[in-house]
Enzyme design. Structure first.
Site, PDB file in Angstrom:
ATOM      1  N   ASP A 168      25.055  76.312 -63.991  1.00  0.00           N
ATOM      2  CA  ASP A 168      25.786  76.390 -62.705  1.00  0.00           C
ATOM      3  C   ASP A 168      24.967  76.308 -61.586  1.00  0.00           C
ATOM      4  OD1 ASP A 168      26.917  78.008 -60.341  1.00  0.00           O
ATOM      5  OD2 ASP A 168      28.629  78.374 -61.774  1.00  0.00           O
ATOM      6  N   SER A 216      29.925  75.309 -58.039  1.00  0.00           N
ATOM      7  CA  SER A 216      30.740  75.973 -59.128  1.00  0.00           C
ATOM      8  C   SER A 216      32.157  76.026 -58.721  1.00  0.00           C
ATOM      9  CB  SER A 216      30.214  77.611 -59.143  1.00  0.00           C
ATOM     10  OG  SER A 216      30.866  78.174 -60.038  1.00  0.00           O
TER      11      SER A 216
END
Length: 734
Positions: free
Chosen positions: A203, A57
Site C-alpha cells: 500500500d 489505495s
C-alpha cells in the site's frame, strides 16, 4: 479602451489563469474512501473539470476509474456494488469450487494451512492474496489495456505504491493501470504484496497517503485534496497489541500527511476532510454514510469550490473528453499461459482452453480462472489482453503460492455430551502439489483421537480440460462403536467394539462442471471388529476380507459447508461387495444423502434425508451404517445406532444473530431441528411403525476451525443428549 484595461486588471488579479491545472488528490482510507464519490458528485454538479488525478489505495481505485472515463454515478455503482466480504475471500464461491475441494471441506472443516518450502515452515504474506480484486480491476479497465501511458487516459492519472523491499515510494504513470491500482492498495497484513515490474509492492499509504507532491509534479497548479484517513484512536481504545501496532502505523502516516498538507496554498488549493464519525476503514457496509459525508464536506466549501467552476460550454467540452474508450470484445485467437512462476501451468491451460476461437467473455473467463484457482495451489492467476500480428489473445500468468509448493494442514475436533463421554480428533495432512504440470498431487493424512486413520493418495487430473481424474489410494481407519440393545429406544450400550478397516483402492471419475461428479472405485479391503467391553458370550472378534466396486454420483451446489443458505447436495452411491472365507459372500449397499437449503433474510432452512440399505446373501462389517448425533437422530450420541438398514428425514432451522453485512463479524446462529428415523436389520423388516421421532435446539458458531455447536437433543424413548462439538450438519460418507 477603458473596459479592456479593466478586464486585463481583473485577469491579472484573479489567481486562476487559463493555463492553470486543477488536480484532484484522493487519499487512502479503506472503506472511508467511498467519501471520494460524494466529492466527485458535487464537482460534477458545480461544473468543475479535473485536469489530473493522483490517488493512493482506495483513492487510487476511485481516482483510477474516474480518470478512465467513469463518471461519479458509475464509480458509485461500481464501489457500492462490490461485495467486500466476498472480495476478502480469494477462492470462488463454494458453488464454483471444484468438487474435490468441496469434499475436502466436509471431511476437513476449518483448520490451519502452513507452507512447506525448502524444508521449513512458511506463511502467506497476507490474509488475502487479492485474486478477486485483481480480476475485477482488469474487467473494469479493459478499455485502457492498450494505453501504455496514463497521460493518454481521459484524465491523466498517477497512483502511489511502496516497494516493501527498500521502503521507496513508487509512482505509476504508465504500464498496466489495473496492476498499478492493485499495487497501490496492498494493505500490509490484509492484502498480500504483489510483484510488479520486478518489485514487491504494498500500500502506498505507508509513504504517501495523500499524494499532494505527485499532483504538483505532474503540473497541478491548484489542488482539490480529499483526506479520508482514519483518525488516531483515543488512549482508552488502545487495549490490544493489534490496536497499538495499528496506531503506530497511523501515526507515521499522519506525520507524512500533515507535512504534505502544510504545503497547500489557501489561495489556490482546497482541503476537504469529510467527517465520518467513528466509521473505520473496514466498515464497507457503511459506504452510503461515507458517500454522504463526502458530499457534505464538499458542499460546506461551495464558495471555495466554485472558484474552479467553468462555463456550461467549457464543461461540456470536458465531458466530451471524459468518456470511457469504446471496447468491443475481440475474438480470442490465441492463449498463452506463462510457465515461469507455476509448475502446473498446463493445468491452467486445460481449464481455459475453451476461450480460444470465441469472442472474449469476461464473465466466463473469470469463472474458468476461478475453477483453476479453486484447485488451491495458486497465489493468483491473472490475465492480460494482447495484440499480436493483428490478432487479439490472452496472456495468462498463474503464480504458485509463494509459501508452497507443499502444504501442511491441521484441524482439531472436540466433542462432549456432558455425560462423561468426550472425545477429540486431531487431523494433520501433508499435500505435495505440482508433481507434474497437469496438476498431479499427493495427499497424506493422519488422524488421531476418536478415529485413528491413515490415508495416502495420488490424484491426477486428465482430459483436455482436466475433467477426468484417477486417484489410487491406501486407507486405514479405526474407531470404537457401541453395540446397542435390541431396542433402538434404549440409550445404553450392551458392548463396545473397535472396528478397523484397511483398504487399497483405485478411484476414477468425471467432473463435467463444478457441481457434478461421477465416479467409480475398485477396492480390496480387510475389515475387523474386536470386542473392547461387553459380555464374554459376544464374539471376541469378527473379520472380513473382500473386494468391491462402487458407482457414485454427487451433486453439490451448496453455498456453505457449515450453515448453507441455498443450494443442494445429493450423494447417491451403489456398492457391490464380494468376500467372506470362501470369497462367495456377496452384498450390495445403496446409500443416499440429500440436503437442500433455502433462506429468507437471516432465516435459513435445511431439509434433508439419509438412507443406507444393505442386501445380499450374507453380512459383512462394511454393510453396516450408523445413526446418531446432533441433527442425525438427536438424542443419541454420535454413531450410536448401527444397522444394515437406516433411514432419516429432517428439517433444520437456524437464524443468524449477528450482522452479516459487516466485513468482520463472527457468524452466530440459533436453531433447532425436527427429525424422524429408524434402523432395521433387513429390508423386509422396514416399517414406519419403528420410526423414532427426535428434535434438537442448538447455538452454532462458524469458527475458523469449522462449525461449533452447543445443543440439546431428545429422541423418543427417553433418549437425551447434550452436545458440544465441532463438525457440520452435513455428512460426506461413504
Amino acid at each position: 479602451m477603458r473596459c479592456a484595461h479593466l478586464l486585463l486588471l481583473a485577469i491579472l488579479a484573479f489567481p486562476f489563469t487559463a493555463s492553470a491545472k486543477t488536480c484532484l488528490v484522493l487519499g487512502g482510507g479503506g472503506a472511508r474512501g467511498a467519501a471520494h464519490i460524494g466529492v466527485l458528485k458535487v464537482l460534477e454538479r458545480e461544473r468543475i473539470p479535473v485536469d489530473c488525478i493522483t490517488g493512493t489505495s482506495m483513492g487510487a481505485i476511485a481516482g483510477g476509474l474516474y480518470a478512465a472515463g467513469y463518471d461519479a454515478a458509475a464509480v458509485e455503482v461500481v464501489l457500492k456494488g462490490i461485495d467486500w466480504k466476498d472480495m476478502f475471500r480469494d477462492d470462488p464461491s463454494r458453488e464454483e469450487l471444484p468438487m474435490r475441494r468441496k469434499e475436502d471441506e466436509l471431511r476437513f472443516l476449518g483448520g490451519i494451512e502452513l507452507g512447506l518450502k525448502d524444508g521449513s515452515i512458511a506463511l502467506p504474506r497476507g490474509l488475502v492474496q487479492g485474486q478477486k480484486l485483481q480480476l475485477l480491476l482488469r474487467r473494469l479497465l479493459l478499455s485502457t489495456a492498450q494505453l501504455p501511458d496514463f497521460d493518454q487516459l481521459p484524465i491523466p492519472f498517477r497512483s502511489v505504491a511502496t516497494d516493501i523491499g527498500n521502503g521507496e515510494k513508487v509512482v505509476f504513470g504508465d504500464g498496466d493501470l489495473a496492476m498499478a491500482i492493485r499495487a497501490s492498495m496492498s494493505v500490509p497484513g490484509a492484502f498480500a504484496p504483489i510483484r510488479y515490474r520486478g518489485r514487491l509492492m504494498v500500500d502506498g499509504g505507508i509513504v504517501d497517503n495523500v499524494p499532494i507532491d505527485i499532483a504538483r509534479e505532474i503540473g497541478g497548479t491548484r489542488l482539490i485534496v480529499v483526506n479520508v484517513g482514519e483518525p488516531l484512536l483515543d488512549e482508552d481504545k488502545l487495549n490490544s497489541p493489534f490496536s497499538i501496532a495499528n496506531q503506530m502505523l497511523s501515526t507515521l502516516m499522519k506525520r507524512e500527511t500533515d507535512l504534505q498538507q502544510s504545503t497547500l496554498d489557501p489561495a489556490n488549493d482546497l482541503l476537504l476532510v469529510p467527517d465520518m464519525g467513528d466509521m473505520t476503514s473496514a466498515e464497507f457496509h457503511r459506504a452510503d454514510e461515507a458517500v454522504a459525508a463526502g458530499e457534505r464536506a464538499a458542499e460546506a466549501e461551495l464558495a471555495a469550490l466554485r472558484r474552479y467552476s467553468v462555463s456550461e460550454a467549457d464543461y461540456a467540452a470536458f465531458q466530451a473528453r471524459h468518456q470511457r474508450r469504446a471496447f468491443d470484445p475481440p475474438l480470442i485467437a490465441f492463449l498463452d499461459v506463462l510457465r515461469g512462476r507455476s509448475r502446473t501451468a498446463a493445468y491452467v491451460e486445460q481449464r481455459l482452453s475453451g476461450t480460444v476461437g470465441k469472442p472474449l467473455d469476461t464473465e466466463q473467463l473469470e469463472k474458468d480462472i476461478g475453477l483453476a484457482y479453486g484447485d488451491g495451489s495458486y497465489e493468483r492467476i491473472t490475465y492480460e489482453l494482447e495484440q499480436r500480428d493483428g490478432q487479439a489473445g490472452l496472456t495468462v500468468r498463474p503464480v504458485d503460492k509463494g509459501w508452497g509448493p507443499n502444504f501442511l494442514r491441521f484441524g482439531l475436533r472436540l466433542s462432549d455430551d456432558f455425560a462423561g463421554r468426550n472425545s477429540y480428533q486431531l487431523i494433520g495432512e501433508v499435500n505435495f502439489t505440482g508433481l507434474n504440470e497437469r496438476g498431479g498431487e499427493s495427499r497424506n493424512r493422519i488422524e488421531l483421537g476418536r478415529v485413528t486413520g491413515l490415508h495416502s493418495e495420488f490424484y491426477q487430473p486428465l482430459g483436455d480440460a482436466g475433467q477426468f481424474y484417477v486417484a489410487p489410494y491406501l486407507n486405514y481407519r479405526a474407531y470404537n462403536f457401541p453395540l446397542g440393545l435390541e431396542s433402538a429406544r434404549a440409550n445404553d450400550a450392551l458392548a463396545e467394539y473397535r472396528r478397523s478397516r484397511s483398504a487399497a483402492a483405485l478411484e476414477a471419475g468425471y467432473t463435467p462442471n463444478s457441481t457434478w461428479r461421477l465416479s467409480s472405485t475398485l477396492s480390496y479391503a480387510y475389515d475387523e471388529a474386536r470386542r473392547r467391553v461387553g459380555p464374554p458370550d459376544l464374539p471376541g472378534s469378527i473379520s472380513d476380507t473382500y473386494g468391491g466396486i462402487m458407482l457414485r454420483a454427487t451433486r453439490d451446489s451448496l453455498d456453505d459447508s457449515g450453515f448453507p443458505s441455498q443450494g443442494t447436495r445429493l450423494d447417491l452411491s451403489h456398492e457391490f461387495l464380494v468376500g467372506g472365507v470362501d470369497a462367495t459372500t456377496t452384498s450390495d449397499i445403496s446409500r443416499l444423502s440429500w440436503d437442500t437449503a433455502f433462506s429468507a433474510g437471516p432465516n435459513r432452512w435445511l431439509v434433508g434425508a439419509r438412507m443406507h440399505s444393505a442386501g445380499g446373501d450374507g453380512e459383512l462389517l462394511s454393510t453396516f451404517g450408523t445413526l446418531g448425533g446432533l441433527g442425525n437422530l438427536s438424542g443419541f450420541t454420535e454413531n450410536q445406532l448401527l444397522a444394515n438398514q437406516i433411514a432419516l428425514g429432517r428439517v433444520v432451522y437456524y437464524r443468524r444473530l449477528t450482522d452479516a453485512t459487516r466485513l468482520i463479524s463472527v457468524p452466530v446462529y440459533l436453531g433447532g431441528s425436527l427429525e424422524a428415523g429408524g434402523i432395521w436389520e433387513s429390508r423386509e423388516a422396514i416399517s414406519r411403525d419403528e420410526l423414532i421421532g427426535a428434535g434438537s435446539v442448538f447455538l452454532g458458531v462458524d469458527t475458523f476451525l469449522g462449525p461449533l455447536f452447543l445443543g440439546f437433543g431428545h429422541a423418543e424413548g427417553g433418549n437425551n443428549s447434550f452436545y458440544l462439538s465441532f463438525g457440520s450438519l452435513l455428512r460426506s460418507d461413504p
